[in-house]
Design an enzyme around this catalytic site. Structure first.
Site, PDB file in Angstrom:
ATOM      1  N   ALA A   1      35.959  39.095  -2.709  1.00 21.80           N
ATOM      2  CA  ALA A   1      34.867  38.578  -3.540  1.00 21.80           C
ATOM      3  C   ALA A   1      35.414  37.808  -4.737  1.00 21.80           C
ATOM      4  O   ALA A   1      36.398  38.214  -5.338  1.00 21.80           O
ATOM      5  CB  ALA A   1      34.004  39.737  -4.011  1.00 21.80           C
TER       6      ALA A   1
ATOM      7  N   ARG B   1       0.806  -1.220   0.000  1.00 21.23           N
ATOM      8  CA  ARG B   1       0.000   0.000   0.000  1.00 21.23           C
ATOM      9  C   ARG B   1       0.843   1.275   0.000  1.00 21.23           C
ATOM     10  O   ARG B   1       0.331   2.365  -0.219  1.00 21.23           O
ATOM     11  CB  ARG B   1      -0.963  -0.015   1.211  1.00 21.23           C
ATOM     12  CG  ARG B   1      -2.086  -1.016   1.058  1.00 21.23           C
ATOM     13  CD  ARG B   1      -2.747  -1.330   2.391  1.00 21.23           C
ATOM     14  NE  ARG B   1      -1.973  -2.285   3.175  1.00 21.23           N
ATOM     15  CZ  ARG B   1      -2.337  -2.744   4.378  1.00 21.23           C
ATOM     16  NH1 ARG B   1      -3.450  -2.319   4.941  1.00 21.23           N
ATOM     17  NH2 ARG B   1      -1.586  -3.620   5.012  1.00 21.23           N
TER      18      ARG B   1
HETATM   19  C1  UD1 Z   1      -1.596  -6.651  10.883  1.00 25.70           C
HETATM   20  C2  UD1 Z   1      -2.603  -7.597  11.559  1.00 25.70           C
HETATM   21  C3  UD1 Z   1      -3.884  -6.808  11.892  1.00 25.70           C
HETATM   22  C4  UD1 Z   1      -3.540  -5.604  12.761  1.00 25.70           C
HETATM   23  C5  UD1 Z   1      -2.455  -4.743  12.089  1.00 25.70           C
HETATM   24  C6  UD1 Z   1      -1.981  -3.675  13.056  1.00 25.70           C
HETATM   25  C7  UD1 Z   1      -2.147  -9.751  10.508  1.00 25.70           C
HETATM   26  C8  UD1 Z   1      -2.592 -10.763   9.511  1.00 25.70           C
HETATM   27  N1  UD1 Z   1      -2.914  -8.676  10.648  1.00 25.70           N
HETATM   28  O1  UD1 Z   1      -2.204  -6.244   9.660  1.00 25.70           O
HETATM   29  O2  UD1 Z   1      -4.781  -7.649  12.577  1.00 25.70           O
HETATM   30  O3  UD1 Z   1      -4.709  -4.825  12.972  1.00 25.70           O
HETATM   31  O4  UD1 Z   1      -1.315  -5.544  11.730  1.00 25.70           O
HETATM   32  O5  UD1 Z   1      -1.020  -2.824  12.478  1.00 25.70           O
HETATM   33  O6  UD1 Z   1      -1.152  -9.960  11.159  1.00 25.70           O
HETATM   34  N2  UD1 Z   1       5.362  -9.012   7.855  1.00 25.70           N
HETATM   35  C9  UD1 Z   1       6.375  -9.935   7.716  1.00 25.70           C
HETATM   36  N3  UD1 Z   1       6.178 -11.012   6.900  1.00 25.70           N
HETATM   37  C10 UD1 Z   1       5.004 -11.213   6.237  1.00 25.70           C
HETATM   38  C11 UD1 Z   1       3.975 -10.269   6.384  1.00 25.70           C
HETATM   39  C12 UD1 Z   1       4.176  -9.178   7.207  1.00 25.70           C
HETATM   40  O7  UD1 Z   1       7.446  -9.797   8.300  1.00 25.70           O
HETATM   41  O8  UD1 Z   1       4.919 -12.226   5.520  1.00 25.70           O
HETATM   42  C13 UD1 Z   1       5.583  -7.852   8.718  1.00 25.70           C
HETATM   43  C14 UD1 Z   1       5.470  -6.538   7.969  1.00 25.70           C
HETATM   44  O9  UD1 Z   1       6.730  -6.125   7.461  1.00 25.70           O
HETATM   45  C15 UD1 Z   1       4.952  -5.590   9.035  1.00 25.70           C
HETATM   46  C16 UD1 Z   1       4.184  -6.499   9.980  1.00 25.70           C
HETATM   47  O10 UD1 Z   1       4.603  -7.822   9.714  1.00 25.70           O
HETATM   48  O11 UD1 Z   1       5.987  -4.944   9.713  1.00 25.70           O
HETATM   49  C17 UD1 Z   1       2.672  -6.376   9.808  1.00 25.70           C
HETATM   50  O12 UD1 Z   1       2.350  -6.726   8.472  1.00 25.70           O
HETATM   51  P1  UD1 Z   1       1.262  -5.930   7.625  1.00 25.70           P
HETATM   52  O13 UD1 Z   1       1.192  -6.537   6.297  1.00 25.70           O
HETATM   53  O14 UD1 Z   1       1.512  -4.484   7.722  1.00 25.70           O
HETATM   54  O15 UD1 Z   1      -0.051  -6.302   8.439  1.00 25.70           O
HETATM   55  P2  UD1 Z   1      -1.416  -5.504   8.476  1.00 25.70           P
HETATM   56  O16 UD1 Z   1      -2.170  -5.791   7.242  1.00 25.70           O
HETATM   57  O17 UD1 Z   1      -1.193  -4.103   8.829  1.00 25.70           O
HETATM   58 CA    CA Z   2       0.566  -2.844   9.119  1.00 23.22          CA
END
Ligand code: UD1
Ligand code: CA
Length: 459
Positions: free
Chosen positions: A382, A16
């Site tokens: 200058a 995003r």
């Molecule tokens: C996640 C939570 C959601 C919560 C939100 C809060 C899940 C499925 N959902 O959603 O319930 O409300 O955070 O901010 O967990 N990451 C990895 N490996 C992956 C996927 C993600 O390391 O395969 C890391 C990302 O880099 C990030 C964090 O995990 O730092 C959260 O991932 P993100 O995709 O942002 O989760 P959200 O959709 O925000």
């Molecule tokens: Ca997040």
């Protein structure tokens, strides 16, 4: 804290953000998101810290400075937060107690809140404790679904029914877990959801079905758990961090004329009675002394500015030291590695690089001073230019104390102008000038009488 382990999830791309850069590397108020999270983790003094990296793994490691107390593990491919946690399992071999998985994209979380989460989790003897928040706009977050008082499960926005989307209690993505049996349970998480990803929040439903104790703790200020998923959220968090910094400086006696346009990194210190005019950027390891005036459009990076220094409008100062009472600008450019002495003056359209300008010396107009060592009370006229580069090597110019360099002089380095010497204006100085001497190199002036009238007549 003994028996406390932290895993920072930082492998995701952050679709995003619409960026070629991994999300956790984006900067809020000048600092990578993941760096905030690591600092918060450290404040708890846990027994171990692991960071799960994946997307741009080496850049993320570099942004964190390859810290020796941090265990980096790689998740490839990035198929969800539950899978990310599993990747960290080997780093936690033999560990017991409490595990805190943190999100690399939640920078404002405080160590105090985490400490309360751990305390609550331990005193409740819970298998899992979820940090939650009540927000007015829950869009994008997982929602906390309760049955009666108890948390039953967490549903992601994309999988939620329209009724579930109305829930205002959201999952922060921060949890405390008992390590005992944790990874076996995480392995049981399936990817049967809208995104075909392994969701860590699904652990809540699994634990509840098994009759384990799952607690929640709501934060008082929802700002703290704000996760960054978009550029707009990045800007909003930057604003919060900058407002805090400005408030702290103003409370300590700094005048900030327009806090909305003061961009001052957390790492910067500013002395009392310094005035910051609108549109100033102060970055990195910068210190500004007391009683200074920093005018509009100035950017200072990794520099030490003394007391009572005036920096007039639109200057760029990088990795330089400026002495007390000096005056810089307007429109001066100090590239890295300069040392400007007390009460020295650098005026408009003057560029410095790797140059020492001694106390009380002046270079007031239109000059380039590179690879130069200039003594005390020197006057640089200058349009003076140090010709420090012959296409192959850079050479030094030395101007000793009290020398006077006339306007429009080129100093072809390596060259030395001795103590108290004078250089006539318009000179090209290729040879050393002895102390006390006058050097002139421009040719003798010739006047041709009546030349203009003759030209007009065409003869
Ligand atoms: C996640 C939570 C959601 C919560 C939100 C809060 C899940 C499925 N959902 O959603 O319930 O409300 O955070 O901010 O967990 N990451 C990895 N490996 C992956 C996927 C993600 O390391 O395969 C890391 C990302 O880099 C990030 C964090 O995990 O730092 C959260 O991932 P993100 O995709 O942002 O989760 P959200 O959709 O925000
Ligand atoms: Ca997040």
């Amino acid at each position: 804290m003994t028996d406390l382990h932290v895993v920072i999830l930082a492998a995701g791309k952050g679709t995003r953000m619409k960026s070629s850069r991994a999300k956790v590397l984006h900067r809020a108020a000048g600092r990578p998101l993941v760096d905030y999270v690591l600092a918060t983790a450290r404040a708890l003094s846990p027994q171990s810290i692991a960071v799960v990296v994946g997307h741009q793994a080496s850049e993320v490691k570099a942004a964190l400075g390859h810290q020796s107390d941090v265990h980096f593990v790689v998740q490839e491919p990035q198929i969800g937060t539950a899978n990310a946690l599993l990747v960290a399992e080997p780093a936690l071999a033999g560990a017991s107690g409490t595990l805190l998985p943190l999100s690399g994209d939640v920078p404002l979380l405080s160590a105090e809140t985490l400490q309360r989460l751990v305390d609550r989790h331990r005193s409740a003897n819970a298998a899992a404790t979820v940090l939650t928040a009540f927000v007015s706009v829950p869009t994008g977050y997982g929602r906390i679904v309760r049955s009666g008082q108890q948390i039953a499960r967490i549903v992601e926005e994309k999988d939620a029914t329209s009724a579930e989307r109305e829930i205002r209690e959201i999952n922060s993505g921060i949890y405390a877990f008992a390590l005992d049996g944790l990874f076996d349970a995480v392995r049981g998480i399936a990817a049967d959801n809208a995104q075909r990803e392994y969701y860590l929040p699904d652990l809540v439903a699994i634990y509840r079905r098994r009759g384990l104790v799952v607690e929640t703790m709501a934060v008082d200020h929802a700002d703290e758990i704000c996760g960054i998923n978009s550029r707009a959220e990045l800007a909003a968090v930057s604003r919060i961090v900058r407002d805090r910094k400005n408030a702290e400086l103003m409370a300590a006696g700094v005048t900030i004329e327009d806090p909305a346009t003061a961009y001052i990194d957390e790492s910067v210190s500013v002395g009392a009675d310094t005035i910051i005019r609108p549109g100033v950027t102060l970055e990195g390891a910068t210190t500004i002394g007391a009683g200074c005036e920093i005018h509009s459009g100035v950017r200072i990076v990794d520099s030490a500015i003394g007391d009572r220094v005036t920096v007039l409008d639109h200057c760029v100062i990088a990795q330089s030291r400026i002495g007390d009472g000096a005056r810089i600008g307007p429109f001066a450019h100090l590239r890295p590695d300069n040392q400007v002495g007390d009460h020295a003056h650098i005026g408009n359209f003057v560029e410095l690089k790797k140059t020492v300008l001694g106390p009380g010396s002046k270079a007031n107009h239109l000059s380039y001073l590179g690879d130069a060592t200039i003594g005390e009370h020197v006057n640089v006229g200058a349009g003076t230019i140090t010709c420090n580069y012959d296409g192959k090597t850079k050479s030094q110019t030395v101007i000793e104390d009290g020398a006077f360099i006339g306007s429009d002089t080129q100093l072809v380095a390596p060259v030395t102008v001795g103590k108290g010497a004078y250089v006539g204006s318009g000179s090209t100085i290729r040879e050393d000038v002895p102390p006390g001497a006058l050097a002139v190199s421009a040719g003798k002036q010739k006047n041709i009488e009546g030349w203009v009238a003759k030209k007009k007549r065409g003869d």
